[in-house]
Every structure is written in structure tokens, then in C-alpha cells.
Design a protein around this motif. Structure first.
Motif, PDB file in Angstrom:
ATOM      1  N   PRO A  28      -0.720  -7.826   3.262  1.00  0.00           N
ATOM      2  CA  PRO A  28       0.410  -7.247   2.530  1.00  0.00           C
ATOM      3  C   PRO A  28       0.762  -5.825   2.944  1.00  0.00           C
ATOM      4  N   ALA A  29      -0.258  -5.013   3.268  1.00  0.00           N
ATOM      5  CA  ALA A  29       0.022  -3.635   3.666  1.00  0.00           C
ATOM      6  C   ALA A  29       0.788  -3.590   4.983  1.00  0.00           C
ATOM      7  N   THR A  30       0.345  -4.359   5.966  1.00  0.00           N
ATOM      8  CA  THR A  30       1.050  -4.316   7.251  1.00  0.00           C
ATOM      9  C   THR A  30       2.426  -4.972   7.151  1.00  0.00           C
ATOM     10  N   MET A  31       2.592  -5.932   6.257  1.00  0.00           N
ATOM     11  CA  MET A  31       3.920  -6.497   6.070  1.00  0.00           C
ATOM     12  C   MET A  31       4.861  -5.444   5.482  1.00  0.00           C
ATOM     13  N   GLN A  32       4.355  -4.634   4.579  1.00  0.00           N
ATOM     14  CA  GLN A  32       5.159  -3.539   4.030  1.00  0.00           C
ATOM     15  C   GLN A  32       5.494  -2.515   5.115  1.00  0.00           C
TER      16      GLN A  32
END
Length: 393
Positions: A28-32
Motif C-alpha cells: 500500500p505504501a508504494t502504491m501511494q
């Protein structure tokens, strides 16, 4: 917007309780962060593409012989704020400054956010650049598994990507030069009083998986002399890694381990560990790993256990393009330094002229929350990139 301001926008994404960052590939962090990069490209009027491997590339202009800048936005677990992101935000800031000045490039300029540079999720570093250049077999890469057993192909599918599109990237054929800016890893620049340096080479390095197997048993009911404990073999191997690396002046680290069954009152049946080894030459790396395997096998025989060693990724020595690095060192009046760390630049160097810039890290700490650079040095890094783009672009 400057690089320090752009870094501030990323400060809360993937933040851990320790103050570090966990930004693993496709989480989720890298998608953000990917959404943030796309927003920055749109705001700057850059044309964004995403290749079949998940690498994002924002273009100023189109055509052949382009200059590529950039780095990555993922991190190791509980890593620092700059390893990767500094190169991306500095490239964006440099292009914003040049556009604001009304400068027009003579060749296309692009900024890349390479996916999974750290290899923290699927075990192979620089996975995005390896796939893009064809340095890794695509089917093999898509079959790599994370700690939960999900393959890269599964994860890409879950994120709406088509894994069948992965592999050598057509856009890379348009690149003439690649220049990557990175926070310094180690403490070379501080004694020179220099905020920015130019890389000369990357040490050969790799990752090996070590499986120690024994006999699981009861911790209280099994006499010490009746045990076949793989944890003992593992412990002997860790100590041997330190001893051999110290004696040879190289680097050996075992920073990840899994124990089965992982019970306090059970003798382990299996211990799996991952070795990171680096050396100043290919023969030095080969000797270091061979010596460690020999010591592990001796310990296994003594303990009544077994050990199997498998290379997961090995990268040879990388000498950055001599003409390009000399050109940039002269242009910037900057010291030249080697690095023991791997980078996407090390992968691309096999395909095209590549160079790296390092921004001073006062503590030398990297891959940890204490990783840092002074705001003024970060600005100096952007200024250096601006000069590089003017010279090459």
C-alpha cells in the motif's frame, strides 16, 4: 518546488513506529508513492508511461538519445527516508528548475521510478531494472515469492497489472545516458568537505540462501548430547561470516532469518538465513562465499545437521562509464568514490553509459531510520543535477 519540500510530502507514507520506513514493492505504501509520482508528472507537464514491469517513467519530450534520471521509491523494512526517494525528488526538482528558467533541452529528458530496487519483498534486488534490461529471466522473476508465498505475478495481477507484459522494456532503447543521484552510503564525502561526489564503481555483491536442517525435538526432554540442532550450525556460520569478512577486508552480513517451528520450547528443525556478501573484486567475493560455505559445512558435520546454499542473485563488479564519470567529476569539481551498495545504475551500466552522484551523509548510516542529509546538501545535489542536465541535455 524543491527537493526538500518534495521529501516533506512523502514523510508520512510508509512510516513505522521507529521513525523509519517500510515501503515494499507493490504494498500500500508504494502504491501511494506511485500515485504521488504520477501526480508530480502530470503537474509538471511530463508524459507518464508505466512499462510491463511496473517501472514509471515521466518524459519531457520524446525521441531517441534521451537522458534518463531517477532512482526508486521503495525501501528495506524500517529503512531511512532518502535511499531511493532522494534521487527521484531531486530529478523532479532539477527539471522543475530548468523549466522555470525557460531552458530547452536538445534531447528528451526522463525521470524514472524503478520498482523493487531493494529486493526486500521478492529477494532479488533491482528487479524492475533487471526485468527492463533483460538481465533476469522474466518467467523466473514472475515466479519469485514473498514471505507470504505470493508470487510476483500474483501480486502484479492483484494490483491490476498484466504479468504477461513484463520483460525487456522498449522505452529503454531510447536512452542515451542514465544518471542516478543517491544519498551517500558510508562516510567518504565528509572528510573531503564535499556535498556531492561521483561514483567510480560498484563492488561485486550477491545474496545467498542458506538452509540449515536438523531434527526438531522437545527443548526440555532432549539431552544436549542427543540434539541435532540447526540453530547451532547457523550461529557458527554467522560468526564465521564476521571472521572471514574482517580477515579479508570484505563485507558479509546475515540480516534475515526464519526458524521452524519457531517455538520457544522446541529445538528447531530448520533455520533459513540469507547472506549478503560484497567484495572489492570478483575473486574476493568468490573466495569469501566459498570460505563461508566450507565453514558452514564443517559446523553441520559437527552438529549432525545439513546445510544447503543457493545463490539468489549475484552482480559482478560495475565500473561506471569512464568518459561520463570523468566528464561529470570535472564539471562538478567533485571527488570520485567507490560504493559497496548495489543500484539500478549498476544494472543499466551493462546496457548504456551510466553515472552516479552521491549526496553527503554526515553519519554514513543507511538502510536505517538515522539515514540523513543536510537540507543544504540536498539543494547542492539538485544544483549538481541541473548542471549535469544542462551539460548532457
Amino acid at each position: 518546488m524543491g527537493a526538500n519540500e518534495l521529501l516533506a510530502e512523502l514523510a508520512d507514507i510508509g512510516r513505522t513506529g521507529s521513525g523509519g520506513y517500510s515501503r515494499l514493492s507493490w504494498d500500500p505504501a508504494t502504491m501511494q508513492l506511485r500515485e504521488w509520482f504520477a501526480g508530480q508528472a502530470a503537474a509538471a507537464g511530463l508524459e507518464l508511461i508505466e512499462d510491463g514491469n511496473g517501472n514509471q517513467v515521466a518524459w519531457w519530450g520524446s525521441g531517441p538519445d534521451a537522458l534518463l534520471l531517477g532512482s526508486h521509491l521503495d525501501s528495506v523494512p524500517d529503512g531511512g527516508p532518502l535511499d531511493g526517494p532522494l534521487g527521484v525528488v531531486s530529478a523532479l526538482a532539477a527539471l522543475a528548475q530548468l523549466r522555470a528558467e525557460g531552458w530547452t533541452p536538445s534531447r528528451p529528458i526522463a525521470v524514472a521510478n524503478f520498482t523493487d530496487e531493494e529486493g526486500a519483498r521478492f529477494g532479488v534486488a533491482c528487479l524492475g531494472s533487471r526485468l527492463a534490461t533483460g538481465a533476469i529471466d522474466t518467467a523466473h522473476a514472475l515466479g519469485l515469492k514473498d514471505a507470504d508465498g505470493a508470487t510476483l505475478g500474483d501480486v502484479m495481477t492483484a494490483r491490476g497489472r498484466d504479468p504477461h507484459a513484463a520483460g525487456p522494456a522498449p522505452w529503454l532503447r531510447s536512452i542515451k545516458y542514465y544518471v542516478e543521484l543517491h544519498v551517500e552510503q558510508g562516510r567518504f564525502l565528509a572528510p573531503f568537505g564535499a556535498p556531492v561526489g561521483v561514483a567510480s564503481a560498484i563492488w561485486p555483491h550477491g545474496r545467498w540462501r542458506l538452509d540449515f536442517c536438523g531434527q526438531g525435538n522437545h527443548a526440555g526432554a532432549t539431552a544436549m548430547v542427543d540434539r541435532y540442532d540447526p540453530m547451532l550450525t547457523y550461529a557458527a556460520t554467522v560468526l564465521a561470516a564476521r571472521e572471514l569478512a574482517l580477515d579479508s577486508g570484505q563485507r558479509a552480513t546475515i540480516g534475515r532469518v526464519q526458524v521452524e517451528p519457531g517455538s520457544t520450547n522446541s529445538i528447531p528443525s530448520r533455520v533459513t538465513a540469507w547472506l549478503d556478501a560484497r567484495a572489492d573484486s570478483a575473486p574476493g567475493l568468490e573466495a569469501l562465499v566459498a570460505g563461508l560455505v566450507e565453514r558452514a559445512e564443517i559446523a553441520a558435520r559437527d552438529d549432525g545437521t545439513t546445510v544447503e546454499v543457493r545463490a539468489e542473485s549475484v552482480t559482478g563488479a560495475v565500473d561506471f562509464d569512464t568518459n561520463l564519470r570523468h566528464r561529470l567529476a570535472t564539471l562538478l569539481d567533485a571527488p570520485v568514490l567507490p560504493t559497496g551498495a548495489g543500484h539500478d545504475a549498476g544494472i543499466l551500466a551493462a546496457s548504456l553509459p551510466t553515472a552516479m552522484l552521491f549526496v553527503r551523509n554526515p553519519t554514513g548510516v543507511s538502510h536505517a531510520p538515522q539515514e540523513s542529509a543536510a537540507a543544504a546538501d540536498i539543494d547542492a545535489g539538485v544544483d549538481a543535477l541541473v548542471r549535469v542536465v544542462r551539460d548532457l541535455g
